[in-house]
Design a protein around this motif. Structure first.
Motif, mmCIF file in Angstrom:
data_model
loop_
_atom_site.group_PDB
_atom_site.id
_atom_site.type_symbol
_atom_site.label_atom_id
_atom_site.label_comp_id
_atom_site.label_asym_id
_atom_site.label_seq_id
_atom_site.Cartn_x
_atom_site.Cartn_y
_atom_site.Cartn_z
ATOM 1 N N LEU A 129 0.837 -1.201 0.000
ATOM 2 C CA LEU A 129 0.000 0.000 0.000
ATOM 3 C C LEU A 129 0.874 1.256 0.000
ATOM 4 C CD1 LEU A 129 -2.985 0.845 0.041
ATOM 5 C CD2 LEU A 129 -2.791 1.062 2.521
ATOM 6 N N PHE A 130 2.030 1.199 0.678
ATOM 7 C CA PHE A 130 2.961 2.330 0.623
ATOM 8 C C PHE A 130 3.415 2.583 -0.813
ATOM 9 C CE2 PHE A 130 4.098 0.953 5.110
ATOM 10 C CZ PHE A 130 3.399 1.984 5.703
ATOM 11 N N ILE A 131 3.718 1.492 -1.519
ATOM 12 C CA ILE A 131 4.247 1.621 -2.881
ATOM 13 C C ILE A 131 3.209 2.223 -3.818
ATOM 14 C CG2 ILE A 131 5.146 0.339 -4.850
ATOM 15 C CD1 ILE A 131 6.361 -1.646 -2.891
ATOM 16 N N VAL A 132 1.983 1.688 -3.795
ATOM 17 C CA VAL A 132 0.949 2.221 -4.697
ATOM 18 C C VAL A 132 0.577 3.640 -4.303
ATOM 19 C CG1 VAL A 132 0.059 -0.091 -5.220
ATOM 20 C CG2 VAL A 132 -0.947 1.214 -3.350
ATOM 21 N N ASN A 133 0.647 3.947 -3.008
ATOM 22 C CA ASN A 133 0.348 5.302 -2.559
ATOM 23 C C ASN A 133 1.425 6.282 -3.013
ATOM 24 O OD1 ASN A 133 0.394 7.183 0.440
ATOM 25 N ND2 ASN A 133 -1.240 7.262 -1.083
ATOM 26 N N ASP A 134 2.681 5.834 -3.005
ATOM 27 C CA ASP A 134 3.773 6.686 -3.484
ATOM 28 C C ASP A 134 3.660 6.975 -4.978
ATOM 29 O OD1 ASP A 134 4.817 6.766 -0.953
ATOM 30 O OD2 ASP A 134 6.316 5.198 -1.300
ATOM 31 N N HIS A 135 2.957 6.091 -5.703
ATOM 32 C CA HIS A 135 2.773 6.297 -7.144
ATOM 33 C C HIS A 135 1.464 7.020 -7.457
ATOM 34 C CE1 HIS A 135 6.051 3.353 -7.373
ATOM 35 N NE2 HIS A 135 6.224 3.758 -8.620
ATOM 36 N N GLY A 136 0.867 7.627 -6.445
ATOM 37 C CA GLY A 136 -0.284 8.479 -6.674
ATOM 38 C C GLY A 136 -1.639 7.811 -6.579
ATOM 39 N N VAL A 137 -1.691 6.553 -6.169
ATOM 40 C CA VAL A 137 -2.972 5.855 -6.035
ATOM 41 C C VAL A 137 -3.530 6.099 -4.644
ATOM 42 C CG1 VAL A 137 -4.153 3.623 -6.140
ATOM 43 C CG2 VAL A 137 -2.206 4.096 -7.649
ATOM 44 N N ASN A 138 -4.792 6.486 -4.572
ATOM 45 C CA ASN A 138 -5.452 6.700 -3.289
ATOM 46 C C ASN A 138 -5.416 5.422 -2.452
ATOM 47 O OD1 ASN A 138 -8.122 6.593 -1.557
ATOM 48 N ND2 ASN A 138 -7.678 8.758 -1.930
ATOM 49 N N VAL A 139 -5.228 5.566 -1.145
ATOM 50 C CA VAL A 139 -5.074 4.390 -0.295
ATOM 51 C C VAL A 139 -6.325 3.509 -0.280
ATOM 52 C CG1 VAL A 139 -3.336 5.395 1.221
ATOM 53 C CG2 VAL A 139 -5.760 5.761 1.731
ATOM 54 N N TYR A 140 -7.488 4.098 -0.478
ATOM 55 C CA TYR A 140 -8.723 3.324 -0.442
ATOM 56 C C TYR A 140 -8.890 2.514 -1.725
ATOM 57 C CZ TYR A 140 -9.396 6.582 3.365
ATOM 58 O OH TYR A 140 -9.214 7.320 4.516
ATOM 59 N N ALA A 141 -8.617 3.126 -2.855
ATOM 60 C CA ALA A 141 -8.625 2.386 -4.114
ATOM 61 C C ALA A 141 -7.412 1.465 -4.205
ATOM 62 C CB ALA A 141 -8.634 3.355 -5.294
ATOM 63 N N GLY A 142 -6.329 1.866 -3.557
ATOM 64 C CA GLY A 142 -5.110 1.064 -3.590
ATOM 65 C C GLY A 142 -5.268 -0.282 -2.913
ATOM 66 N N THR A 143 -6.233 -0.401 -2.015
ATOM 67 C CA THR A 143 -6.464 -1.690 -1.346
ATOM 68 C C THR A 143 -6.831 -2.765 -2.355
ATOM 69 O OG1 THR A 143 -7.186 -0.580 0.672
ATOM 70 C CG2 THR A 143 -7.859 -2.873 0.396
ATOM 71 N N LEU A 144 -7.636 -2.419 -3.346
ATOM 72 C CA LEU A 144 -8.006 -3.378 -4.387
ATOM 73 C C LEU A 144 -6.787 -3.758 -5.222
ATOM 74 C CD1 LEU A 144 -10.294 -4.933 -5.776
ATOM 75 C CD2 LEU A 144 -10.664 -2.936 -7.231
#
Length: 338
Positions: free
Chosen positions: A91-106
């Motif tokens: 989740l840290f990685i996808v969040n660092d690439h601009g993905v919202n943490v809530y959508a990043g869970t999927l």
């Protein structure tokens, strides 16, 4: 002498087989009503209440995933914390690439499912107790790999960088995320068990050798469940990360205590039932809420509860009720109506 024979239709007719029927409709309707009521809680109660319920939601999801592994596929894993930790750190990685943490869970769940596929080839070389120990070793290896990356906080943990600033909105969104993960875990388990794969799983659990001799693809069925449980645990790990605004330390998120909690909740509630993990998670949630600050007494109460249930209710709380009454919120058994 005349021999009278029954019509062909009467000879070949078989009694209809039903699964659930009215009970299924009532169960799903009741579940939908409960989920809708829970979804409305951020508008009805203060944010402190929903913040506490986030933990209950991810506990139910974790217990349901371990029950799917052990209760239906016969895989006693003690390493599901590997996927919980991966869910949090990815989740840290996808969040660092601009993905919202809530959508990043999927996104995290899908990525961990892909990673679990090659891992299963290694884990499935082990059986019984060796499988349990082997999965724990795999979790430790994953932790040791993660702590080598400074961008992930190394051995000191890390915080999320892009979360909704308003604390009230953040708590509401986190609660809805946890509720969605819980609903997906429980209803997803129900959908799997009502499918053809569900019948295969129960045969695999009882005797995988006999199931294989009858044409069941044992390895394929176990691998599907292993990957599914990995994705569910990763989603729960992402919820834990969002709820805590990060990870305190890799040792905590990759800790074997998560597997111990899953085992406890499933045994207390009733292994091999869909409702059992939910009941077990609620029981543990209440014990943790009212006794967690009691120091040693907390461990005594939890241990005593596990001993009492194991000795006097070996089927678990819900398992015993279902066995004695035949009641099920999520019926998956087949019934022949004469």
């Amino acid at each position: 002498m005349t021999v009278q024979t029954a019509p062909a239709a009467e000879v070949t007719a078989l009694p209809p087989v039903h699964r659930g029927g009215r009970a299924t409709v009532l169960g799903l309707t009741g579940t939908a009503a409960v989920l809708l009521a829970m979804a409305a809680l951020p508008y009805l109660v203060e944010s402190g209440v929903t913040a506490q319920l986030v933990k209950l939601c991810y506990l139910v999801a974790l217990a349901s995933m371990w029950n799917l592994l052990a209760g239906y596929a016969g895989m006693m894993s003690m390493g599901q914390q590997a996927f919980i930790g991966l869910g949090a750190y990815l989740l840290f990685i996808v969040n660092d690439h601009g993905v919202n943490v809530y959508a990043g869970t999927l996104v995290v769940s899908a990525v961990v499912a892909l990673l679990a596929w090659p891992v299963s080839y290694l884990a499935f070389r082990l059986r019984g107790g060796y499988f349990a120990v082997g999965t724990w070793v795999i979790a430790e290896v994953v932790r040791l790999i993660v702590v080598r990356f400074d961008s992930l906080g190394a051995a000191s943990g890390r915080t999320l960088s892009d979360v909704t600033a308003d604390p009230v909105l953040r708590r509401a969104f986190t609660y809805w995320l946890a509720l969605a993960v819980m609903a997906a875990a429980v209803l997803g388990t129900y959908a799997v068990l009502r499918s053809r794969l569900g019948l295969s799983l129960q045969a695999i659990r009882d005797d995988d050798t006999a199931a294989g001799s009858l044409g069941v693809n044992v390895t394929r069925g176990k691998r599907i469940i292993y990957i599914t449980a990995a994705a569910g645990c990763a989603a729960a790990g992402a919820v834990i990360c969002v709820n805590s605004l990060g990870v305190a330390s890799p040792t905590q998120i990759f800790g074997v205590q998560y597997s111990a909690l899953m085992v406890f909740m499933v045994i207390i509630g009733g292994i091999g039932t869909i409702e059992g993990p939910v009941v077990g998670a609620i029981a543990y949630f209440l014990l943790d809420k009212y006794f967690a600050q009691s120091g040693v007494w907390y461990l005594i109460v939890v241990g005593a509860a596990a001993i009492v249930v194991s000795l006097y209710l070996p089927r678990g709380l819900w398992g015993t009720l279902a066995h004695r009454t035949g009641f099920a919120v999520f019926p998956v058994r087949h019934t022949v109506r004469l």
